[in-house]
Design a protein around this motif. Sequence first.
Motif, PDB file in Angstrom:
ATOM      1  N   GLU A 112       1.530  -1.632   0.137  1.00  0.00           N
ATOM      2  CA  GLU A 112      -0.130   0.174   0.157  1.00  0.00           C
ATOM      3  C   GLU A 112       0.857   1.475   0.530  1.00  0.00           C
ATOM      4  N   GLU A 159      -3.848   5.331  -0.925  1.00  0.00           N
ATOM      5  CA  GLU A 159      -2.795   4.048  -0.480  1.00  0.00           C
ATOM      6  C   GLU A 159      -2.972   3.935   0.571  1.00  0.00           C
ATOM      7  N   HIS A 217      -5.380   3.195   2.648  1.00  0.00           N
ATOM      8  CA  HIS A 217      -5.662   1.774   3.116  1.00  0.00           C
ATOM      9  C   HIS A 217      -3.346   1.117   4.402  1.00  0.00           C
ATOM     10  N   GLU A 259      -9.319  -1.263  -4.804  1.00  0.00           N
ATOM     11  CA  GLU A 259      -8.518  -1.470  -5.733  1.00  0.00           C
ATOM     12  C   GLU A 259      -8.999  -2.167  -7.335  1.00  0.00           C
TER      13      GLU A 259
HETATM   14 FE   LIG Z   1      -4.392  -0.374  -2.075  1.00  0.00          FE
END
Ligand SMILES: [Fe+2]
Length: 191
Positions: free
Chosen positions: A22, A53, A56, A136
Amino acid sequence: MIWAERVLERPLELLSDHAHCELRAASSAQGLITRNPSMAGLVDSLSRLALEELKHFRQVIALLEEFGGELLWAEPNPYVEGLINGTKSTRGAALLDRLLISGLVELRSLERFDMLADAATDPKVKALYAELGPSEAGHATLFSRLAEDVFPAELVEKRAAELCEIEGSVVAGLEFAPRMHSGVAKEHPAS
Ligand SMILES: [Fe+2]
Ligand SMILES: [Fe+2]
């Protein structure tokens, strides 16, 4: 399913590796912005993607810490490096290659997240992968769209087909490890 069951036997290593994936996705998006500052659409969409990201990344390390683990040192990613090295020898446009590789990595990650969500017995692990998958998928679509915004459709299609072939040979050569992009698990070790 064997792959998912095997990597889930070592969740702390998997989550640490996933966290670095990530982080690298955020970093890669920032690199694309740095190298293409005049492309306003790319700057806008990839800065949003980089934020997602990083979100995440924080979700993954939160679960890692909840399980008593810690973020380990990053290791090289043979899957992504194989894609990058494979495209160097066949010389496509650098930006097109980066966008298509990023899209492929998103799709491969999505495939792995789906397998993990199916195989996980821990409800928190299952929920994490079920939640991250659609995000994603959206990123993969975004990278395709960015490529098609900049390059002729025929060129994108031709290069995407070449990259799929490169990816096939890279994936075939990957070893199994408790990592997000590792190769297939052929058999269970004697214990
Ligand atoms: Fe991701
Ligand atoms: Fe992503």
